[in-house]
Design a protein around this motif. Structure first.
Motif, PDB file in Angstrom:
ATOM      1  N   ASN A 142      38.578  48.236  34.227  1.00  0.00           N
ATOM      2  CA  ASN A 142      40.018  47.010  34.793  1.00  0.00           C
ATOM      3  C   ASN A 142      41.133  46.064  34.018  1.00  0.00           C
ATOM      4  O   ASN A 142      39.616  45.054  34.043  1.00  0.00           O
ATOM      5  CB  ASN A 142      39.518  46.598  36.314  1.00  0.00           C
ATOM      6  CG  ASN A 142      38.948  47.782  36.675  1.00  0.00           C
ATOM      7  OD1 ASN A 142      39.498  48.852  37.476  1.00  0.00           O
ATOM      8  ND2 ASN A 142      37.501  47.530  37.820  1.00  0.00           N
ATOM      9  N   TYR A 143      41.554  46.435  32.796  1.00  0.00           N
ATOM     10  CA  TYR A 143      42.131  45.635  33.000  1.00  0.00           C
ATOM     11  C   TYR A 143      42.283  44.523  33.065  1.00  0.00           C
ATOM     12  O   TYR A 143      44.072  44.414  34.037  1.00  0.00           O
ATOM     13  CB  TYR A 143      42.673  46.048  31.061  1.00  0.00           C
ATOM     14  CG  TYR A 143      41.971  46.727  30.629  1.00  0.00           C
ATOM     15  CD1 TYR A 143      41.298  45.861  29.759  1.00  0.00           C
ATOM     16  CD2 TYR A 143      42.199  48.252  31.096  1.00  0.00           C
ATOM     17  CE1 TYR A 143      40.705  48.065  28.696  1.00  0.00           C
ATOM     18  CE2 TYR A 143      41.643  48.910  29.926  1.00  0.00           C
ATOM     19  CZ  TYR A 143      40.987  49.318  29.143  1.00  0.00           C
ATOM     20  OH  TYR A 143      39.927  49.911  28.195  1.00  0.00           O
ATOM     21  N   LEU A 182      30.865  39.347  26.733  1.00  0.00           N
ATOM     22  CA  LEU A 182      30.764  40.885  27.449  1.00  0.00           C
ATOM     23  C   LEU A 182      29.531  40.180  28.387  1.00  0.00           C
ATOM     24  O   LEU A 182      28.335  40.544  27.717  1.00  0.00           O
ATOM     25  CB  LEU A 182      30.745  42.003  26.981  1.00  0.00           C
ATOM     26  CG  LEU A 182      29.752  43.157  27.390  1.00  0.00           C
ATOM     27  CD1 LEU A 182      30.806  43.606  28.853  1.00  0.00           C
ATOM     28  CD2 LEU A 182      29.953  44.434  26.466  1.00  0.00           C
ATOM     29  N   THR A 183      29.102  40.451  29.336  1.00  0.00           N
ATOM     30  CA  THR A 183      28.128  39.963  30.414  1.00  0.00           C
ATOM     31  C   THR A 183      27.894  41.191  30.945  1.00  0.00           C
ATOM     32  O   THR A 183      28.697  41.979  32.002  1.00  0.00           O
ATOM     33  CB  THR A 183      28.310  38.940  31.526  1.00  0.00           C
ATOM     34  OG1 THR A 183      28.536  37.279  30.783  1.00  0.00           O
ATOM     35  CG2 THR A 183      27.168  38.447  31.776  1.00  0.00           C
ATOM     36  N   THR A 236      26.895  46.199  36.646  1.00  0.00           N
ATOM     37  CA  THR A 236      28.079  45.857  36.211  1.00  0.00           C
ATOM     38  C   THR A 236      28.517  44.892  35.115  1.00  0.00           C
ATOM     39  O   THR A 236      27.781  44.436  34.571  1.00  0.00           O
ATOM     40  CB  THR A 236      28.348  44.361  37.443  1.00  0.00           C
ATOM     41  OG1 THR A 236      27.117  44.196  37.677  1.00  0.00           O
ATOM     42  CG2 THR A 236      27.866  45.416  38.885  1.00  0.00           C
ATOM     43  N   PHE A 237      30.346  44.673  35.006  1.00  0.00           N
ATOM     44  CA  PHE A 237      30.100  44.113  33.514  1.00  0.00           C
ATOM     45  C   PHE A 237      31.401  42.794  34.289  1.00  0.00           C
ATOM     46  O   PHE A 237      32.812  43.752  34.974  1.00  0.00           O
ATOM     47  CB  PHE A 237      30.214  45.132  32.067  1.00  0.00           C
ATOM     48  CG  PHE A 237      31.145  45.883  32.580  1.00  0.00           C
ATOM     49  CD1 PHE A 237      32.052  45.400  31.604  1.00  0.00           C
ATOM     50  CD2 PHE A 237      31.064  47.159  32.953  1.00  0.00           C
ATOM     51  CE1 PHE A 237      33.638  46.476  31.849  1.00  0.00           C
ATOM     52  CE2 PHE A 237      32.410  48.251  32.258  1.00  0.00           C
ATOM     53  CZ  PHE A 237      33.190  47.682  31.981  1.00  0.00           C
ATOM     54  N   THR A 238      31.311  42.197  32.981  1.00  0.00           N
ATOM     55  CA  THR A 238      32.798  40.859  32.853  1.00  0.00           C
ATOM     56  C   THR A 238      32.734  41.074  31.614  1.00  0.00           C
ATOM     57  O   THR A 238      32.072  40.992  30.819  1.00  0.00           O
ATOM     58  CB  THR A 238      32.420  40.001  33.573  1.00  0.00           C
ATOM     59  OG1 THR A 238      31.601  39.348  33.139  1.00  0.00           O
ATOM     60  CG2 THR A 238      32.557  39.969  35.148  1.00  0.00           C
ATOM     61  N   ASP A 268      34.764  37.915  28.889  1.00  0.00           N
ATOM     62  CA  ASP A 268      35.277  36.404  29.869  1.00  0.00           C
ATOM     63  C   ASP A 268      36.314  36.345  27.674  1.00  0.00           C
ATOM     64  O   ASP A 268      35.213  36.730  26.887  1.00  0.00           O
ATOM     65  CB  ASP A 268      34.338  35.215  29.871  1.00  0.00           C
ATOM     66  CG  ASP A 268      33.764  36.028  31.689  1.00  0.00           C
ATOM     67  OD1 ASP A 268      35.018  35.497  32.580  1.00  0.00           O
ATOM     68  OD2 ASP A 268      32.963  36.650  31.591  1.00  0.00           O
ATOM     69  N   THR A 299      38.245  35.313  33.046  1.00  0.00           N
ATOM     70  CA  THR A 299      38.029  36.599  33.099  1.00  0.00           C
ATOM     71  C   THR A 299      38.823  37.455  32.750  1.00  0.00           C
ATOM     72  O   THR A 299      40.275  37.688  32.857  1.00  0.00           O
ATOM     73  CB  THR A 299      37.311  37.377  34.542  1.00  0.00           C
ATOM     74  OG1 THR A 299      35.769  36.235  34.934  1.00  0.00           O
ATOM     75  CG2 THR A 299      36.743  38.556  34.241  1.00  0.00           C
ATOM     76  N   THR A 331      36.837  43.818  34.480  1.00  0.00           N
ATOM     77  CA  THR A 331      35.323  44.133  34.711  1.00  0.00           C
ATOM     78  C   THR A 331      35.317  45.622  34.742  1.00  0.00           C
ATOM     79  O   THR A 331      36.506  46.079  34.455  1.00  0.00           O
ATOM     80  CB  THR A 331      35.569  43.610  36.033  1.00  0.00           C
ATOM     81  OG1 THR A 331      37.131  44.224  36.882  1.00  0.00           O
ATOM     82  CG2 THR A 331      36.711  41.834  36.379  1.00  0.00           C
ATOM     83  N   THR A 355      32.029  48.985  35.732  1.00  0.00           N
ATOM     84  CA  THR A 355      31.146  49.597  36.086  1.00  0.00           C
ATOM     85  C   THR A 355      30.870  50.475  35.181  1.00  0.00           C
ATOM     86  O   THR A 355      31.531  51.452  34.445  1.00  0.00           O
ATOM     87  CB  THR A 355      30.763  50.270  37.641  1.00  0.00           C
ATOM     88  OG1 THR A 355      31.959  51.102  38.092  1.00  0.00           O
ATOM     89  CG2 THR A 355      30.906  49.064  38.305  1.00  0.00           C
ATOM     90  N   SER A 385      43.641  50.669  34.830  1.00  0.00           N
ATOM     91  CA  SER A 385      42.072  50.819  35.435  1.00  0.00           C
ATOM     92  C   SER A 385      42.021  52.593  34.491  1.00  0.00           C
ATOM     93  O   SER A 385      43.341  52.665  34.945  1.00  0.00           O
ATOM     94  CB  SER A 385      41.584  50.544  36.562  1.00  0.00           C
ATOM     95  OG  SER A 385      40.547  51.525  36.963  1.00  0.00           O
TER      96      SER A 385
END
Length: 270
Positions: A65-66, A77-78, A92-94, A96, A101, A104, A106, A208
């Motif tokens: 999701n942008y 990227l986490t 899951t990821f984010t 930043d 952020t 986000t 999955t 998305s």
């Protein structure tokens, strides 16, 4: 010599207080009208999870999701492995950038098992790639220069259309063997369907993107650098958004991936 695609998805490991984090840098070759090409961002995520020391199997699904435009430069990227089962693993990821952020998502990775199989979808009819002329996009869409594009139907030069379907032969330029990150990027290589319906470029951007990976690693290896047949169409347009559904087909009528995305657009006629 390193392929430009591999340069664009390169990351470096970061020391993170919580979770597992890497740092990427946008590449000018994959710039879009605003910010980087969404496909290269998604490809970077898939590559980073695939390189994680605890990864299980191969990519099965990705949703990104942008939430804000990514600016040129570095972004972090986490990644978090939420649960690992016997045959699948949920992430899951984010993303930043500048302490905000900007994306986000999955992802699901897993072990492919030998089971009953069938493909109900049907590959579009298309002449051989050599019989279809290659076309270019305008220079302001920099990422498109990294792909050979041979439109069978639904090219922008065809003007406005009541049918949003585009079908084209697609491969990396320079040629590059297909793998999961490259396949991920290709699932976002369709220009927004509203362009075709209205016959012109207009402000638009993916909100998305979801991709389902059907291909095995053996099927990707067999594909090599041969062009894939990509097709996409929209379902409903209006109220500033539309969706588009796409398929990526490989040699031997093998369905490699399917994709669905939600796109924002601004109607210039309004």
């Amino acid at each position: 010599m390193t392929h430009v695609f591999d340069e664009a998805i390169t990351v470096e490991k970061l020391d993170a207080e919580h979770g597992y984090a890497v740092r990427a840098t946008t590449h000018p070759a994959y710039n879009n009208m605003v910010g980087p090409f969404g496909g290269i961002t998604a490809a970077t995520v898939v590559a980073a999870i695939g390189d994680h020391p605890d990864v299980l199997g191969e990519p099965l699904a990705l949703t990104i999701n942008y939430v804000a435009p990514i600016a040129e430069g570095q972004w972090d990227l986490t990644l978090t492995a939420v649960r690992t089962n016997r045959t699948n693993q949920h992430w899951t990821f984010t993303i930043d950038q500048n302490e905000q952020t900007v994306a986000t998502g999955t992802s699901v990775f897993g072990v492919r098992r030998d089971t009953w199989a069938d493909t109900e979808a049907r590959v579009p009819e298309a002449p051989a790639p050599v019989d279809v002329p290659a076309v270019d996009f305008p220079d302001f869409i920099a990422w498109a220069a990294n792909y050979e594009k041979r439109f069978v139907a639904g090219g922008l030069e065809d003007g406005a259309s009541d049918d949003s379907t585009s079908t084209l032969w697609l491969r990396d330029l320079p040629e590059r063997d297909l793998d999961y990150p490259a396949l991920t990027s290709m699932t976002d290589a369709f220009f927004p369907r509203a362009f075709l319906r209205q016959g012109t470029y207009l402000p638009a951007g993916t909100i998305s993107l979801t991709t389902y990976f059907h291909a095995t690693s053996e099927e990707l290896a067999a594909q090599g650098s041969s062009p894939v047949l990509a097709t996409a169409r929209g379902a409903r347009f209006g109220n500033g958004h539309f969706d588009q559904y796409g398929q990526i087909w490989g040699d031997g009528d093998v369905l490699l991936a399917t994709t669905h995305q939600l796109v924002y657009f601004k109607d210039l006629k309004a």
